[in-house]
Write an enzyme that holds these catalytic residues in place. Structure first.
Site, PDB file in Angstrom:
ATOM      1  N   ASP A  30       0.855  -1.187   0.000  1.00  0.00           N
ATOM      2  CA  ASP A  30       0.000   0.000   0.000  1.00  0.00           C
ATOM      3  C   ASP A  30       0.893   1.239   0.000  1.00  0.00           C
ATOM      4  O   ASP A  30       1.898   1.313   0.708  1.00  0.00           O
ATOM      5  CB  ASP A  30      -0.916  -0.002   1.226  1.00  0.00           C
ATOM      6  N   ILE A  31       0.511   2.225  -0.811  1.00  0.00           N
ATOM      7  CA  ILE A  31       1.304   3.440  -0.957  1.00  0.00           C
ATOM      8  C   ILE A  31       1.270   4.287   0.318  1.00  0.00           C
ATOM      9  O   ILE A  31       2.174   5.102   0.554  1.00  0.00           O
ATOM     10  CB  ILE A  31       0.802   4.242  -2.185  1.00  0.00           C
ATOM     11  N   ASN A  87     -12.857  -3.288   2.484  1.00  0.00           N
ATOM     12  CA  ASN A  87     -13.815  -2.191   2.586  1.00  0.00           C
ATOM     13  C   ASN A  87     -14.745  -2.222   1.385  1.00  0.00           C
ATOM     14  O   ASN A  87     -14.294  -2.414   0.248  1.00  0.00           O
ATOM     15  CB  ASN A  87     -13.066  -0.855   2.637  1.00  0.00           C
ATOM     16  N   GLY A  93     -15.970   2.682   3.653  1.00  0.00           N
ATOM     17  CA  GLY A  93     -14.727   3.441   3.514  1.00  0.00           C
ATOM     18  C   GLY A  93     -13.904   3.049   2.308  1.00  0.00           C
ATOM     19  O   GLY A  93     -12.696   3.297   2.254  1.00  0.00           O
ATOM     20  N   GLN A  94     -14.549   2.453   1.309  1.00  0.00           N
ATOM     21  CA  GLN A  94     -13.813   2.050   0.102  1.00  0.00           C
ATOM     22  C   GLN A  94     -13.519   3.285  -0.743  1.00  0.00           C
ATOM     23  O   GLN A  94     -14.427   4.054  -1.060  1.00  0.00           O
ATOM     24  CB  GLN A  94     -14.643   1.047  -0.711  1.00  0.00           C
ATOM     25  N   HIS A 100     -10.260  -5.285  -3.530  1.00  0.00           N
ATOM     26  CA  HIS A 100      -8.930  -5.447  -2.927  1.00  0.00           C
ATOM     27  C   HIS A 100      -9.068  -5.813  -1.464  1.00  0.00           C
ATOM     28  O   HIS A 100      -9.966  -5.339  -0.777  1.00  0.00           O
ATOM     29  CB  HIS A 100      -8.083  -4.188  -3.087  1.00  0.00           C
ATOM     30  N   HIS A 102      -6.958  -5.673   2.053  1.00  0.00           N
ATOM     31  CA  HIS A 102      -5.798  -5.154   2.785  1.00  0.00           C
ATOM     32  C   HIS A 102      -5.276  -6.267   3.699  1.00  0.00           C
ATOM     33  O   HIS A 102      -6.069  -6.974   4.328  1.00  0.00           O
ATOM     34  CB  HIS A 102      -6.203  -3.998   3.704  1.00  0.00           C
TER      35      HIS A 102
HETATM   36  P1  AMP Z   1      -9.733   1.419   0.288  1.00  0.00           P
HETATM   37  O1  AMP Z   1      -9.796   2.728   1.020  1.00  0.00           O
HETATM   38  O2  AMP Z   1     -10.111   0.223   1.083  1.00  0.00           O
HETATM   39  O3  AMP Z   1     -10.449   1.497  -1.046  1.00  0.00           O
HETATM   40  O4  AMP Z   1      -8.201   1.180  -0.008  1.00  0.00           O
HETATM   41  C1  AMP Z   1      -7.519   1.746  -1.077  1.00  0.00           C
HETATM   42  C2  AMP Z   1      -6.058   1.671  -0.718  1.00  0.00           C
HETATM   43  O5  AMP Z   1      -5.322   1.810  -1.905  1.00  0.00           O
HETATM   44  C3  AMP Z   1      -5.588   2.764   0.234  1.00  0.00           C
HETATM   45  O6  AMP Z   1      -5.032   2.168   1.414  1.00  0.00           O
HETATM   46  C4  AMP Z   1      -4.533   3.509  -0.575  1.00  0.00           C
HETATM   47  O7  AMP Z   1      -3.435   3.931   0.209  1.00  0.00           O
HETATM   48  C5  AMP Z   1      -4.127   2.479  -1.603  1.00  0.00           C
HETATM   49  N1  AMP Z   1      -3.604   3.008  -2.854  1.00  0.00           N
HETATM   50  C6  AMP Z   1      -4.177   3.963  -3.642  1.00  0.00           C
HETATM   51  N2  AMP Z   1      -3.416   4.180  -4.718  1.00  0.00           N
HETATM   52  C7  AMP Z   1      -2.360   3.334  -4.634  1.00  0.00           C
HETATM   53  C8  AMP Z   1      -1.213   3.090  -5.448  1.00  0.00           C
HETATM   54  N3  AMP Z   1      -0.999   3.750  -6.590  1.00  0.00           N
HETATM   55  N4  AMP Z   1      -0.317   2.158  -5.037  1.00  0.00           N
HETATM   56  C9  AMP Z   1      -0.512   1.492  -3.872  1.00  0.00           C
HETATM   57  N5  AMP Z   1      -1.569   1.667  -3.082  1.00  0.00           N
HETATM   58  C10 AMP Z   1      -2.482   2.591  -3.443  1.00  0.00           C
END
Ligand code: AMP
Ligand code: ZN
Length: 114
Positions: A30-31, A87, A93-94, A100, A102
């Site tokens: 995760d970024i 999520n 909170g998606q 995906h 986590h």
């Molecule tokens: P959610 O809030 O459950 O939809 O999770 C989306 C997740 O994607 C968040 O934790 C972000 O930090 C992560 N995210 C968004 N863009 C990227 C990216 N380019 N590379 C890695 N993680 C990302």
């Protein structure tokens, strides 16, 4: 999907810190990590959430759990424990509408979530 950030990562149009890949899923860090270990396992098929699953899509869950089991052991979080989070939608909170999971570990995680 053309405008989906995770589909762009799958296509290699946006870079990622990859931890695992096969024909069905991609896993990358995760970024914006919320724990020492925080990676995402995403389906290669674009589906917004598990709410859109049909028929054989459900088999992906079986596969994702198998991949998480392997990666948790590889990353050494299997013994102390970790959390899998999925999520869904606005109240869930998606923020990225592409399925995906986590995986968070490497520290004690609070419960319940906010
Ligand atoms: P959610 O809030 O459950 O939809 O999770 C989306 C997740 O994607 C968040 O934790 C972000 O930090 C992560 N995210 C968004 N863009 C990227 C990216 N380019 N590379 C890695 N993680 C990302
Ligand atoms: Zn997508």
């Amino acid at each position: 999907m053309d405008n989906c950030i995770f589909c762009k990562i799958i296509k290699g149009e946006i870079p990622c810190s990859k931890v695992y890949e096969d024909d069905k899923v991609l896993a990358f860090n995760d970024i914006n990590p919320e724990a020492p270990v925080h990676f995402l396992v995403i389906t290669k098929k674009h589906l917004e959430s598990i709410i859109d699953f049909q028929n054989e899509d459900y088999l992906l869950i079986n596969h994702i759990i198998k991949v998480i089991n392997k990666l948790a052991k590889d990353m050494g979080i299997d013994e102390k424990g970790f959390r899998i989070v999925n999520n869904i939608g606005k109240d869930g909170g998606q923020t990225v509408p592409h399925v995906h999971f986590h995986v968070l570990g490497g520290r004690h995680l609070q419960w319940p979530p906010g």
